[in-house]
Design a protein around this motif. Sequence first.
Motif, PDB file in Angstrom:
ATOM      1  N   PHE A   1       0.839  -1.200   0.000  1.00 11.63           N
ATOM      2  CA  PHE A   1       0.000   0.000   0.000  1.00 11.63           C
ATOM      3  C   PHE A   1       0.875   1.252   0.000  1.00 11.63           C
ATOM      4  CE2 PHE A   1      -1.898   3.358   2.675  1.00 11.63           C
ATOM      5  CZ  PHE A   1      -3.015   3.678   1.921  1.00 11.63           C
TER       6      PHE A   1
ATOM      7  N   ASN B   1       1.785   3.998  -3.230  1.00 11.22           N
ATOM      8  CA  ASN B   1       1.683   5.448  -3.035  1.00 11.22           C
ATOM      9  C   ASN B   1       3.021   6.128  -3.284  1.00 11.22           C
ATOM     10  OD1 ASN B   1      -1.051   6.581  -1.809  1.00 11.22           O
ATOM     11  ND2 ASN B   1      -0.786   4.515  -1.004  1.00 11.22           N
TER      12      ASN B   1
ATOM     13  N   HIS C   1      -5.807  -1.474   8.165  1.00  4.87           N
ATOM     14  CA  HIS C   1      -6.089  -0.588   7.029  1.00  4.87           C
ATOM     15  C   HIS C   1      -6.358   0.837   7.493  1.00  4.87           C
ATOM     16  CE1 HIS C   1      -6.008  -3.722   4.043  1.00  4.87           C
ATOM     17  NE2 HIS C   1      -6.901  -4.446   4.710  1.00  4.87           N
ATOM     18  N   SER C   2      -7.024   0.963   8.643  1.00  2.00           N
ATOM     19  CA  SER C   2      -7.336   2.303   9.152  1.00  2.00           C
ATOM     20  C   SER C   2      -6.063   3.045   9.553  1.00  2.00           C
ATOM     21  CB  SER C   2      -8.286   2.201  10.352  1.00  2.00           C
ATOM     22  OG  SER C   2      -7.726   1.388  11.369  1.00  2.00           O
TER      23      SER C   2
ATOM     24  N   CYS D   1      -3.022   2.562   8.269  1.00  2.00           N
ATOM     25  CA  CYS D   1      -2.310   2.894   7.032  1.00  2.00           C
ATOM     26  C   CYS D   1      -2.899   4.138   6.384  1.00  2.00           C
ATOM     27  CB  CYS D   1      -2.359   1.722   6.053  1.00  2.00           C
ATOM     28  SG  CYS D   1      -1.440   0.264   6.595  1.00  2.00           S
ATOM     29  N   ARG D   2      -4.220   4.196   6.339  1.00  3.02           N
ATOM     30  CA  ARG D   2      -4.879   5.369   5.753  1.00  3.02           C
ATOM     31  C   ARG D   2      -4.621   6.618   6.599  1.00  3.02           C
ATOM     32  NH1 ARG D   2      -9.216   1.509   5.141  1.00  3.02           N
ATOM     33  NH2 ARG D   2      -9.337   0.779   2.967  1.00  3.02           N
TER      34      ARG D   2
ATOM     35  N   LEU E   1      -1.130   7.879   5.946  1.00  2.00           N
ATOM     36  CA  LEU E   1      -1.088   8.547   4.647  1.00  2.00           C
ATOM     37  C   LEU E   1      -1.738   9.926   4.729  1.00  2.00           C
ATOM     38  CD1 LEU E   1      -0.354   8.302   1.633  1.00  2.00           C
ATOM     39  CD2 LEU E   1      -2.628   7.333   1.254  1.00  2.00           C
ATOM     40  N   LEU E   2      -2.882  10.008   5.399  1.00  2.00           N
ATOM     41  CA  LEU E   2      -3.582  11.286   5.540  1.00  2.00           C
ATOM     42  C   LEU E   2      -2.734  12.292   6.307  1.00  2.00           C
ATOM     43  CD1 LEU E   2      -6.141  13.025   5.242  1.00  2.00           C
ATOM     44  CD2 LEU E   2      -6.988  11.975   7.366  1.00  2.00           C
TER      45      LEU E   2
END
Length: 322
Positions: free
Chosen positions: A61, A65, A138-139, A141-142, A145-146
Amino acid sequence: MVQGNDTSVSDFLLLGLSEAPDLQPLIFGLFLSMYLVTVLGNLLIVLAISSDPHLHTPMYFFLSNLSLVDICFTSTTIPKMLMNMQTQSRVITYEGCITQMYFFIFFAGLDVCLLTAMAYDRFVAICHPLKYTVIMSHSLCRLLLLMSWIICSLNSLLQCLVVLRLSFCADLEIPHFFCELNQMVQLACSDTFLSNIVMYFVTVILGGGPLTGILYSYFKIVSSIRAIPSAQGKYKAFSTCVSHLSVVSLFYVTSLGVYLSSAATHSSHSSATASVMYAVVTPMLNPFIYSLRNKDIKRVLKRFFGMAGKNGTIILRLKKCP
């Protein structure tokens, strides 16, 4: 924006890597080739990861990116440079210069943040393997990124606002192939004390902070690997970090080399030449490093090209049929 002599700044001149006319076709061909390789190579990484469900993991992931960011990173500088060489015009507008500087700083910062997140991913995978799926959700990782996007956006905005308050004199020639922050500050004829303070402070925080986190992660990783009893286990654990470690080393060594070379030689053209390493060469080499050192990526790429070859063969056969 107003200069010291009360005339408005409308354009800057990007002097590029060399002013010798004989070298322009060579430089144009070289940079066009590197840009195309960078875009196609990183796009292949993104396609490979998105097309294989087995690669929908935290590490890949962040890698996908990173590949997208590398495409954008080089696209902020190289197309403008190539266009200027093709049209034989070195002009870039004041607004275009600030915009280019904003996105260059933004994507360079994102590179650093993503490499740091990938180091943390490897740290959790090797030092806490049983908790890996719980921690690297997943949360999370997001969220990482955010947070990277927000921090880098604010940093770019701050740096550009500092430059916007500067006044420029008659000399508007930038001895670089893009609007580099340090070169812009050096061109100013107004007081640059605040600009230099902000620039170096942010560099230490957003450059040194992630580097410290990466070094700490690999210190713990090496300690955990040394505790593995079998040589095969040590090799397997370390092999998952080789690609990332190579990219991190390449990025930081070339970035550090730019500043050391400019400080040692005090030559803007030497700094511009050295900048090619981290602004162009590093994003170009990243796909090769990950595809050559990563069995999963190689497997997907082989399957991808195999399917493309089969489809091409079928199309040719259908064309031959009456």
